[in-house]
Motif scaffolding. Structure first.
Motif, PDB file in Angstrom:
ATOM      1  N   ARG A  41     -31.857 -39.314 -63.748  1.00  0.00           N
ATOM      2  CA  ARG A  41     -32.025 -38.209 -62.802  1.00  0.00           C
ATOM      3  C   ARG A  41     -30.889 -38.244 -61.789  1.00  0.00           C
ATOM      4  O   ARG A  41     -30.566 -39.300 -61.239  1.00  0.00           O
ATOM      5  CB  ARG A  41     -33.354 -38.317 -62.071  1.00  0.00           C
ATOM      6  CG  ARG A  41     -34.539 -38.011 -62.914  1.00  0.00           C
ATOM      7  CD  ARG A  41     -35.836 -38.072 -62.177  1.00  0.00           C
ATOM      8  NE  ARG A  41     -35.667 -38.392 -60.760  1.00  0.00           N
ATOM      9  CZ  ARG A  41     -36.574 -38.204 -59.834  1.00  0.00           C
ATOM     10  NH1 ARG A  41     -37.746 -37.729 -60.149  1.00  0.00           N
ATOM     11  NH2 ARG A  41     -36.344 -38.520 -58.582  1.00  0.00           N
ATOM     12  N   THR A  42     -30.307 -37.092 -61.546  1.00  0.00           N
ATOM     13  CA  THR A  42     -29.187 -36.990 -60.614  1.00  0.00           C
ATOM     14  C   THR A  42     -29.580 -37.488 -59.228  1.00  0.00           C
ATOM     15  O   THR A  42     -28.814 -38.206 -58.578  1.00  0.00           O
ATOM     16  CB  THR A  42     -28.689 -35.537 -60.539  1.00  0.00           C
ATOM     17  OG1 THR A  42     -28.387 -35.092 -61.865  1.00  0.00           O
ATOM     18  CG2 THR A  42     -27.452 -35.416 -59.682  1.00  0.00           C
ATOM     19  N   ALA A  43     -30.774 -37.134 -58.770  1.00  0.00           N
ATOM     20  CA  ALA A  43     -31.219 -37.565 -57.437  1.00  0.00           C
ATOM     21  C   ALA A  43     -31.286 -39.085 -57.345  1.00  0.00           C
ATOM     22  O   ALA A  43     -30.906 -39.665 -56.320  1.00  0.00           O
ATOM     23  CB  ALA A  43     -32.577 -36.953 -57.116  1.00  0.00           C
ATOM     24  N   ASN A  47     -28.929 -41.252 -54.853  1.00  0.00           N
ATOM     25  CA  ASN A  47     -29.588 -42.162 -53.916  1.00  0.00           C
ATOM     26  C   ASN A  47     -29.022 -43.576 -54.057  1.00  0.00           C
ATOM     27  O   ASN A  47     -28.772 -44.260 -53.052  1.00  0.00           O
ATOM     28  CB  ASN A  47     -31.092 -42.151 -54.163  1.00  0.00           C
ATOM     29  CG  ASN A  47     -31.847 -42.924 -53.119  1.00  0.00           C
ATOM     30  OD1 ASN A  47     -31.472 -42.950 -51.952  1.00  0.00           O
ATOM     31  ND2 ASN A  47     -32.926 -43.553 -53.523  1.00  0.00           N
ATOM     32  N   GLU A  52     -27.047 -38.428 -50.031  1.00  0.00           N
ATOM     33  CA  GLU A  52     -28.269 -37.636 -49.930  1.00  0.00           C
ATOM     34  C   GLU A  52     -28.070 -36.332 -50.686  1.00  0.00           C
ATOM     35  O   GLU A  52     -27.092 -35.621 -50.442  1.00  0.00           O
ATOM     36  CB  GLU A  52     -28.577 -37.299 -48.467  1.00  0.00           C
ATOM     37  CG  GLU A  52     -29.303 -38.374 -47.728  1.00  0.00           C
ATOM     38  CD  GLU A  52     -30.729 -38.561 -48.224  1.00  0.00           C
ATOM     39  OE1 GLU A  52     -31.437 -37.570 -48.450  1.00  0.00           O
ATOM     40  OE2 GLU A  52     -31.114 -39.725 -48.366  1.00  0.00           O
ATOM     41  N   PRO A  53     -28.981 -35.994 -51.607  1.00  0.00           N
ATOM     42  CA  PRO A  53     -28.861 -34.688 -52.271  1.00  0.00           C
ATOM     43  C   PRO A  53     -28.968 -33.577 -51.235  1.00  0.00           C
ATOM     44  O   PRO A  53     -29.795 -33.655 -50.318  1.00  0.00           O
ATOM     45  CB  PRO A  53     -30.050 -34.640 -53.219  1.00  0.00           C
ATOM     46  CG  PRO A  53     -30.528 -36.042 -53.342  1.00  0.00           C
ATOM     47  CD  PRO A  53     -30.101 -36.759 -52.099  1.00  0.00           C
ATOM     48  N   GLN A  55     -30.046 -30.323 -49.598  1.00  0.00           N
ATOM     49  CA  GLN A  55     -31.183 -29.409 -49.675  1.00  0.00           C
ATOM     50  C   GLN A  55     -30.740 -28.059 -49.138  1.00  0.00           C
ATOM     51  O   GLN A  55     -29.985 -27.989 -48.169  1.00  0.00           O
ATOM     52  CB  GLN A  55     -32.358 -29.942 -48.841  1.00  0.00           C
ATOM     53  CG  GLN A  55     -32.894 -31.266 -49.324  1.00  0.00           C
ATOM     54  CD  GLN A  55     -33.530 -31.163 -50.691  1.00  0.00           C
ATOM     55  OE1 GLN A  55     -34.138 -30.159 -51.023  1.00  0.00           O
ATOM     56  NE2 GLN A  55     -33.360 -32.193 -51.490  1.00  0.00           N
TER      57      GLN A  55
END
Length: 67
Positions: A41-43, A47, A52-53, A55
């Motif tokens: 998962r990219t997130a 992390n 921080e992804p 938003q």
């Protein structure tokens, strides 16, 4: 999601070592096995490397789709 080889490059790990770690359950972030492929998962990857992804801002209007 990104493939395991892409995640490995982001972490400075070789492809062969990444697959070895994934098979042992020792890759530095969670790895999903989908059929015969491994995905990260990219997130989780962001992390792990301390990013921080981003938003979407509540102030930004939604993109127009009627053009």
């Amino acid at each position: 999601m990104v493939d395991l080889a892409t995640a490995a490059r982001a972490l400075g790990v070789g492809r062969t070592k990444a697959y070895e770690l994934a098979k042992r359950g020792a890759f530095p972030c969670p790895v999903l096995r989908i059929g015969t492929t491994y995905r990260v998962r990219t997130a989780d990857l962001l992390n792990l490397v301390g990013i921080e992804p981003q938003q979407p801002s509540r102030e930004d209007p939604p993109a127009r789709t009627d053009t």
